[in-house]
Design a protein around this motif. Structure first.
Motif, PDB file in Angstrom:
ATOM      1  N   ASN A  68       0.830  -1.216   0.000  1.00  0.00           N
ATOM      2  CA  ASN A  68       0.000   0.000   0.000  1.00  0.00           C
ATOM      3  C   ASN A  68       0.859   1.258   0.000  1.00  0.00           C
ATOM      4  N   ARG A  69       1.912   1.256   0.794  1.00  0.00           N
ATOM      5  CA  ARG A  69       2.793   2.426   0.853  1.00  0.00           C
ATOM      6  C   ARG A  69       3.517   2.628  -0.469  1.00  0.00           C
ATOM      7  N   LYS A  70       3.904   1.556  -1.102  1.00  0.00           N
ATOM      8  CA  LYS A  70       4.640   1.675  -2.370  1.00  0.00           C
ATOM      9  C   LYS A  70       3.729   2.144  -3.495  1.00  0.00           C
ATOM     10  N   ILE A  71       2.466   1.753  -3.476  1.00  0.00           N
ATOM     11  CA  ILE A  71       1.503   2.266  -4.458  1.00  0.00           C
ATOM     12  C   ILE A  71       1.390   3.779  -4.311  1.00  0.00           C
ATOM     13  N   GLY A  72       1.395   4.258  -3.079  1.00  0.00           N
ATOM     14  CA  GLY A  72       1.383   5.707  -2.829  1.00  0.00           C
ATOM     15  C   GLY A  72       2.601   6.384  -3.434  1.00  0.00           C
ATOM     16  N   HIS A  73       3.779   5.772  -3.259  1.00  0.00           N
ATOM     17  CA  HIS A  73       5.011   6.309  -3.863  1.00  0.00           C
ATOM     18  C   HIS A  73       4.866   6.405  -5.372  1.00  0.00           C
ATOM     19  N   ILE A  74       4.380   5.347  -5.986  1.00  0.00           N
ATOM     20  CA  ILE A  74       4.259   5.305  -7.447  1.00  0.00           C
ATOM     21  C   ILE A  74       3.342   6.418  -7.948  1.00  0.00           C
ATOM     22  N   ILE A  75       2.194   6.570  -7.316  1.00  0.00           N
ATOM     23  CA  ILE A  75       1.226   7.591  -7.746  1.00  0.00           C
ATOM     24  C   ILE A  75       1.784   8.994  -7.550  1.00  0.00           C
ATOM     25  N   VAL A  76       2.324   9.268  -6.378  1.00  0.00           N
ATOM     26  CA  VAL A  76       2.816  10.617  -6.066  1.00  0.00           C
ATOM     27  C   VAL A  76       3.975  11.005  -6.978  1.00  0.00           C
ATOM     28  N   TYR A  77       4.931  10.103  -7.162  1.00  0.00           N
ATOM     29  CA  TYR A  77       6.107  10.464  -7.965  1.00  0.00           C
ATOM     30  C   TYR A  77       5.817  10.460  -9.465  1.00  0.00           C
ATOM     31  N   ALA A  78       4.848   9.702  -9.909  1.00  0.00           N
ATOM     32  CA  ALA A  78       4.417   9.798 -11.310  1.00  0.00           C
ATOM     33  C   ALA A  78       3.774  11.167 -11.542  1.00  0.00           C
ATOM     34  N   CYS A  79       2.925  11.594 -10.624  1.00  0.00           N
ATOM     35  CA  CYS A  79       2.305  12.930 -10.733  1.00  0.00           C
ATOM     36  C   CYS A  79       3.352  14.034 -10.671  1.00  0.00           C
ATOM     37  N   LEU A  80       4.335  13.867  -9.790  1.00  0.00           N
ATOM     38  CA  LEU A  80       5.403  14.868  -9.680  1.00  0.00           C
ATOM     39  C   LEU A  80       6.176  14.981 -10.990  1.00  0.00           C
ATOM     40  N   ALA A  81       6.488  13.855 -11.616  1.00  0.00           N
ATOM     41  CA  ALA A  81       7.206  13.875 -12.893  1.00  0.00           C
ATOM     42  C   ALA A  81       6.389  14.606 -13.962  1.00  0.00           C
ATOM     43  N   LEU A  82       5.093  14.337 -14.006  1.00  0.00           N
ATOM     44  CA  LEU A  82       4.230  15.017 -14.986  1.00  0.00           C
ATOM     45  C   LEU A  82       4.172  16.520 -14.732  1.00  0.00           C
ATOM     46  N   LEU A  83       4.133  16.909 -13.468  1.00  0.00           N
ATOM     47  CA  LEU A  83       4.099  18.338 -13.153  1.00  0.00           C
ATOM     48  C   LEU A  83       5.427  19.021 -13.485  1.00  0.00           C
ATOM     49  N   PHE A  84       6.541  18.361 -13.205  1.00  0.00           N
ATOM     50  CA  PHE A  84       7.830  18.928 -13.620  1.00  0.00           C
ATOM     51  C   PHE A  84       7.857  19.079 -15.147  1.00  0.00           C
ATOM     52  N   PHE A  85       7.431  18.051 -15.857  1.00  0.00           N
ATOM     53  CA  PHE A  85       7.395  18.101 -17.322  1.00  0.00           C
ATOM     54  C   PHE A  85       6.543  19.276 -17.797  1.00  0.00           C
ATOM     55  N   ALA A  86       5.375  19.434 -17.217  1.00  0.00           N
ATOM     56  CA  ALA A  86       4.456  20.497 -17.632  1.00  0.00           C
ATOM     57  C   ALA A  86       5.017  21.889 -17.364  1.00  0.00           C
ATOM     58  N   ASN A  87       5.891  22.002 -16.369  1.00  0.00           N
ATOM     59  CA  ASN A  87       6.442  23.308 -16.006  1.00  0.00           C
ATOM     60  C   ASN A  87       7.717  23.670 -16.761  1.00  0.00           C
ATOM     61  N   PHE A  88       8.209  22.793 -17.622  1.00  0.00           N
ATOM     62  CA  PHE A  88       9.416  23.066 -18.395  1.00  0.00           C
ATOM     63  C   PHE A  88       9.095  23.337 -19.861  1.00  0.00           C
ATOM     64  N   GLN A  89       8.074  24.113 -20.128  1.00  0.00           N
ATOM     65  CA  GLN A  89       7.637  24.349 -21.500  1.00  0.00           C
ATOM     66  C   GLN A  89       8.651  25.118 -22.335  1.00  0.00           C
ATOM     67  N   HIS A  90       9.544  25.855 -21.714  1.00  0.00           N
ATOM     68  CA  HIS A  90      10.511  26.649 -22.461  1.00  0.00           C
ATOM     69  C   HIS A  90      11.711  25.821 -22.942  1.00  0.00           C
ATOM     70  N   PHE A  91      11.774  24.538 -22.585  1.00  0.00           N
ATOM     71  CA  PHE A  91      12.842  23.650 -23.049  1.00  0.00           C
ATOM     72  C   PHE A  91      12.352  22.792 -24.209  1.00  0.00           C
ATOM     73  N   ARG A  92      13.296  22.323 -25.012  1.00  0.00           N
ATOM     74  CA  ARG A  92      12.945  21.382 -26.077  1.00  0.00           C
ATOM     75  C   ARG A  92      12.475  20.080 -25.439  1.00  0.00           C
ATOM     76  N   LEU A  93      11.651  19.356 -26.162  1.00  0.00           N
ATOM     77  CA  LEU A  93      10.979  18.163 -25.646  1.00  0.00           C
ATOM     78  C   LEU A  93      11.904  17.148 -24.980  1.00  0.00           C
ATOM     79  N   PRO A  94      13.016  16.735 -25.588  1.00  0.00           N
ATOM     80  CA  PRO A  94      13.863  15.736 -24.917  1.00  0.00           C
ATOM     81  C   PRO A  94      14.388  16.222 -23.566  1.00  0.00           C
ATOM     82  N   PHE A  95      14.724  17.514 -23.491  1.00  0.00           N
ATOM     83  CA  PHE A  95      15.229  18.058 -22.229  1.00  0.00           C
ATOM     84  C   PHE A  95      14.138  18.156 -21.174  1.00  0.00           C
TER      85      PHE A  95
END
Length: 159
Positions: free
Chosen positions: A66-93
């Motif tokens: 149960n705790r690890k499922i929480g890790h997976i969900i939270v850090y997947a969301c965090l990665a998506l939010l970081f990605f969404a906030n780097f719009q001024h960089f080229r896609l691979p970066f």
């Protein structure tokens, strides 16, 4: 809005990480004042016998999944939010920075937990957080590639 969501998630990770004796099934334990362990220093990172490098025992601790499922969900969301906030960089970066920063936050989170009474920071959690971020970012990349191929005119060139 994306910056606010990212900041909110980072604050929530810090609060949950600093809560001593956090129990997934007990919301009253989710946000408490941190209690730092005495006689603990950063040298644990350089000690291969440290608890930081020990694996979990799924047979003695049934709350691990149960705790690890929480890790997976939270850090997947965090990665998506970081990605969404780097719009001024080229896609691979954008993908690279999102993954590296998510992994770094996970590493700092686990180091913090190592110092909190009733918590245990583990390198396995850093790896889990990093893999969760990588999987969601690869999935997003594949979706972007698929969509761009649908929108672009057909070509005779084969990749």
């Amino acid at each position: 809005m994306k910056k606010i969501l990212l900041l909110y998630l980072l604050i929530m990770i810090a609060l949950f990480s600093s809560s001593p004796n956090l129990t997934v099934g007990d919301p009253t334990s989710w946000i408490e004042r941190p209690i730092y362990a005495s006689k603990v220093d950063m040298l644990f990172l350089f000690n291969s016998d440290s608890e930081f490098y020990e694996p979990y025992n799924l047979f003695t601790d049934r709350t691990v999944p149960n705790r690890k499922i929480g890790h997976i969900i939270v850090y997947a969301c965090l990665a998506l939010l970081f990605f969404a906030n780097f719009q001024h960089f080229r896609l691979p970066f954008r993908f690279l920075f999102a993954w590296v920063l998510t992994t770094l936050v996970g590493f700092c989170d686990e180091i913090n937990q190592y110092f909190i009474v009733g918590r245990d920071g583990r390198i396995m959690d850093v790896a889990l957080n990093s893999v969760a971020a990588l999987v969601i970012l690869i999935t997003l990349a594949l979706l972007i590639i698929k969509k761009s191929r649908q929108l672009s005119p057909k070509s005779d060139l084969k990749l």
